[in-house]
Design an enzyme around this catalytic site. Structure first.
Site, PDB file in Angstrom:
ATOM      1  N   LYS A 168       0.808  -1.220   0.000  1.00 17.68           N
ATOM      2  CA  LYS A 168       0.000   0.000   0.000  1.00 17.68           C
ATOM      3  C   LYS A 168       0.843   1.273   0.000  1.00 17.68           C
ATOM      4  O   LYS A 168       0.374   2.339  -0.429  1.00 17.68           O
ATOM      5  CB  LYS A 168      -0.933   0.001   1.209  1.00 17.68           C
ATOM      6  N   SER A 181       0.979  -9.974  -0.467  1.00 14.61           N
ATOM      7  CA  SER A 181       0.662  -8.549  -0.436  1.00 14.61           C
ATOM      8  C   SER A 181       0.849  -7.877   0.911  1.00 14.61           C
ATOM      9  O   SER A 181       0.942  -6.653   0.976  1.00 14.61           O
ATOM     10  CB  SER A 181      -0.779  -8.335  -0.907  1.00 14.61           C
TER      11      SER A 181
END
Length: 415
Positions: A52, A309
């Site tokens: 992110k 992720s």
């Protein structure tokens, strides 16, 4: 070369001012297990332990390039996006106001505060994320700030595309297959758009949690739809509605290339990576690895990249992860057992247990006006078939019981 590709490569180079490329590591354990050449793109090793930071850095950097006097950035997030915005706010020396639900675990709040330092303010608003988002957007409009979307933003998508640029550069070639986790679609759309242009021969598979299958729902409906019921266990990918911009990139993919994996099965993958490899993954970070189970026949002999992720795992969740993994694997069950109210009844029951059967929970509720008592019984064992033998012995000895392991209504109240 398209403008998107140029901007994505610029974004990748700008990352280097903040952190080195996340590792692309061959995993011998998974490669041997699946007969393939499997690599992990370790986004869980970024400065904020998720990808992110990429989208936040690109979006914030472009906003400042357009208006260097801009000083206020606002976001709403309960997790990784908040941490990415906090980190980049400190990097650029701007003010970040981060709205988080009141129910956000203290560990996530503190990590966000540490990453942002004096450059950020955290506001806890709302029990549910929709309330948090509405408050953040209202504040942003009132104060004239720049709102940083977690995924449905062209600049964020460009930033996430830098993951693909690094994969190709680090591997030295395009892989045969890339497996991507899907939540709101920022990462998956960015990587997809980049590889479509640079490596059209690379196959792509998309993975989302079964209880938050927003991409599958959008593909079935022909456009983004809002799901009314979402299982939030895979909190980094359990999104009720995929983004409009991200879906515009993904709308033409083959629905057969979207895999929806059960939340409890993901728990097995989390534990396997932790116990065997020493790799700490959050549920969303384990999605791409878990999908290998469904792709085993397809990937044999191929070079496969799984994007892990995120690794922001709160170890207070570990008992729940273990519980769900055991239940999915058939190694733990819960029963309601009717135990006669007579001396020696408990001893008779204990003698029925097999050598590998372990009592994990035993709650006895005696009823004075009845000749039996109810027992909430949790049993762990080493092999699923042991439960067949246990139930057979219980029936032979006249014990009345019911298996409530998969009865969500009862289990929600008593387990």
């Amino acid at each position: 070369m398209s403008d998107f590709l140029k901007r994505a490569r610029v974004a990748e180079q700008q990352m280097r001012a903040l952190f080195p490329a996340t590792p692309l590591q061959r995993n011998d354990h998974l490669s041997a297990m699946y007969g393939a050449d499997i690599w992990l793109k370790r986004e869980d090793l970024s400065p904020v332990r998720s990808y992110k930071i990429r989208g936040a850095l690109t979006a914030m950097g472009k906003a400042l390039a357009a208006d260097p006097t801009r000083d206020l950035f606002v976001c709403a997030s309960a997790g990784n996006h908040a941490q990415g915005v906090a980190y980049t706010s400190r990097h650029f020396g701007v003010r970040g106001v981060i709205f988080m639900p009141v129910t956000t675990p203290q560990q996530k709040i503190e990590k966000t505060r540490i990453f942002g330092g004096d450059n950020i303010e955290i506001r806890l608003v709302g029990d549910y994320f929709d309330d948090t988002l509405a408050a953040a957007q209202e504040y942003c409009a009132t104060e004239g700030g720049h709102f940083l979307s977690p995924f449905d933003d062209a600049d964020v998508i460009e930033g996430q595309a830098s993951v693909a640029a690094e994969i190709v550069s680090q591997l030295g070639r395009a892989p045969d297959l890339v497996i991507l986790p899907v939540g709101g679609g920022g990462l998956s759309s960015g990587v997809t758009k980049y590889l479509r242009e640079t490596a059209p021969e690379t196959a792509l598979r998309y993975v989302e949690p079964l209880g938050g299958a927003s991409l599958k729902a959008a593909l079935d409906a022909g456009g983004p739809v809002t799901m009314h019921a979402v299982d939030n266990f895979v909190d980094g990918a359990a999104v009720a509605r995929i983004g409009d911009l991200t879906f515009d990139v993904l709308k033409d993919i083959d629905p057969r290339h979207v895999l929806d994996v059960p939340e409890d099965r993901i728990c097995l993958t989390i534990l396997d990576m932790l116990n065997v490899e020493g790799v700490v993954l959050e549920p969303a970070g384990a999605l791409s690895i878990d999908a290998l189970k469904d792709l085993k026949d397809e990937i044999e002999g191929k070079t496969v990249v799984c994007v892990t992720s995120g690794g922001n795992f709160d170890f207070e969740r570990l008992p729940d992860v273990k519980e769900r993994a055991q239940r999915f694997a058939g190694l733990k069950k819960y029963f309601l057992l009717r135990l006669p109210q007579r001396p020696g009844a408990l001893k008779d029951f204990l003698q029925i247990l097999g050598p590998d059967d372990n009592i994990a929970r035993f709650e006895y509720m005696k009823k004075s006006a009845r000749n039996f008592g109810s027992v909430l019984l949790g049993i762990e064992t080493s092999k699923p078939e042991n439960f067949d033998l246990l139930e057979q012995r219980l029936e032979e000895h006249g014990f009345a019981f019911s298996d409530i392991t998969d009865d969500e209504t009862i289990a929600e109240f008593v387990v």
